[in-house]
Design an enzyme around this catalytic site. Structure first.
Site, PDB file in Angstrom:
ATOM      1  N   ASP A  14     -63.047 -29.883 -32.153  1.00 37.10           N
ATOM      2  CA  ASP A  14     -62.914 -31.009 -31.317  1.00 37.10           C
ATOM      3  C   ASP A  14     -63.310 -32.399 -32.301  1.00 37.10           C
ATOM      4  OD1 ASP A  14     -64.925 -29.406 -31.110  1.00 37.10           O
ATOM      5  OD2 ASP A  14     -65.781 -30.077 -29.268  1.00 37.10           O
TER       6      ASP A  14
ATOM      7  N   ASP B 216     -52.336 -24.882 -35.789  1.00 31.13           N
ATOM      8  CA  ASP B 216     -51.137 -25.306 -34.901  1.00 31.13           C
ATOM      9  C   ASP B 216     -51.282 -26.639 -34.550  1.00 31.13           C
ATOM     10  OD1 ASP B 216     -48.465 -25.341 -33.756  1.00 31.13           O
ATOM     11  OD2 ASP B 216     -48.926 -23.730 -32.234  1.00 31.13           O
TER      12      ASP B 216
END
Ligand code: NAI
Length: 329
Positions: free
Chosen positions: A201, A225
């Protein structure tokens, strides 16, 4: 002449594959194309997503340039991409992204994402539990060892200065914890390359504020991804970024984006991402000079901004953009 397998895919796939093929031919890439169906197109013709002849051709020629293929969301078959990666053990997904003059919102991006390509949540093992479902996140020593060694040897071979490991080991102490501990072990063998790690994050926030602080990024499948699409946004969008799926014997080159059903058939797709994939393919098969020529023409076309496609703020069709790149070769 080099044999390659060409997989047009579906959605915008056939449009951008045809554009890229024109540019490759105009640049004198000297390739023999073996064209095969994969995904929805193959399914409609023969009831299989990866027909045996497509599989055999990839096995035989070992190099494929692939258009995107649609995967139904929330139902239906397993992703063809995931199946190909598993079938040929394409364990490393290399996604370079760099700023293009005139079109990239961030001017100073030059990043390589090395994404583990065979496990994590992508093994697709989901099962029913009381009140819902759960999914298996698999991280193994072998796959982690292989991808992290790949990231460091890539960095060393390409004069890169730093490798950053992306993880969520604060929460996933065993799975991501293993990924991180193997990263630290392998990093110690490369004292000349700086190594650091970031929780996923925080990494997202770092990338959209100071992308120039990063160089090579290594990540498990899912974070890799997501992060690589985020990075695509930094340089101008999904229409610009390519990826190579690399195994010991076989390599499949493709755009990072999907089949873009919202614009399919309109002749307005941006072929640059697949063109960048073709450039990576040419470098891989030793045609560096042609790769350099195409890359230079792409950079020039984008910088001039004359025939840009809609995703880049222009009004040109795929064909008009393609002609412009050919003119700039
Ligand atoms: P997407 O990447 O196809 O499209 C997202 C947005 O970006 C759309 O608005 C689209 O129009 C735009 N876009 C993508 N490529 C573009 C290009 N070359 N030129 C101009 N605009 C472009 O992602 P989405 O819609 O989430 O997925 C569509 C399908 O593609 C799904 O079935 C998905 O599973 C599949 N997919 C396939 C991949 C592959 O074959 N490697 C990779 C990612 C998704």
């Amino acid at each position: 002449m080099t044999d390659i397998v060409l997989l047009p895919g579906d959605g915008i796939g056939p449009e951008i594959v045809s554009a890229v093929r024109k540019i490759l031919d105009a640049a004198g890439a000297d390739l023999i194309y073996h064209v095969y169906d994969v995904g929805q197109t193959a399914y409609e013709k023969c009831g299989e997503l990866i027909p045996a002849e497509t599989f055999d051709a990839i096995k035989k020629y070992k190099i494929a340039l692939k258009g995107p293929v649609t995967t139904p969301v929330g139902k239906g078959f397993r992703s063809v991409n995931v199946s190909l990666r598993l079938a040929f053990d394409l364990y490393a997904n290399l996604r370079p992204a760099y700023s293009f003059e005139n079109v990239s919102p961030f001017r100073n991006v030059d990043l390589i994402t090395v994404r583990e390509n065979t496990e994590d949540l992508y093994i697709g093992e989901e099962r029913r539990i009381e009140g819902g479902f759960e999914a298996v996140k698999r991280i193994t020593e072998n796959a982690t060892d292989r991808i992290i060694n790949y990231a460091f040897s890539y960095a060393a071979a390409h004069g890169r200065k730093k490798v950053t490991c992306v993880h969520k080991a604060n929460i996933l102490k065993k799975t991501d914890g293993l990924f991180l501990s193997i990263f630290r072990e392998i990093a110690a063998k490369y004292p000349e390359i700086a190594a650091d790690d970031k929780i996923v994050d925080n990494m997202c926030m770092q990338l959209v504020t100071r992308p120039e602080d990063y160089d090579v990024i290594v990540a498990p499948n899912l974070y890799g991804d997501i992060i690589s699409d985020l990075i695509a946004g930094l340089v101008g969008g999904l229409g610009l970024v390519a990826g190579a799926n690399l195994g010991k014997d076989v390599a499949v080159f493709e755009a990072v984006h999907g089949s873009a059903p919202d614009i399919a058939g309109k002749g307005i797709a941006n072929p640059v991402a697949l063109l960048e994939a073709a450039v990576m393919m040419l470098e891989h098969i030793g045609k560096e000079e042609t790769a350099r020529k195409i890359k230079a023409a792409t950079v020039k076309t984008l910088a001039r901004g004359v025939s840009l496609t809609k995703d880049l703020g222009g009004g040109a069709t795929t064909d008009e953009f393609t002609e412009e790149v050919i003119k700039n070769l």
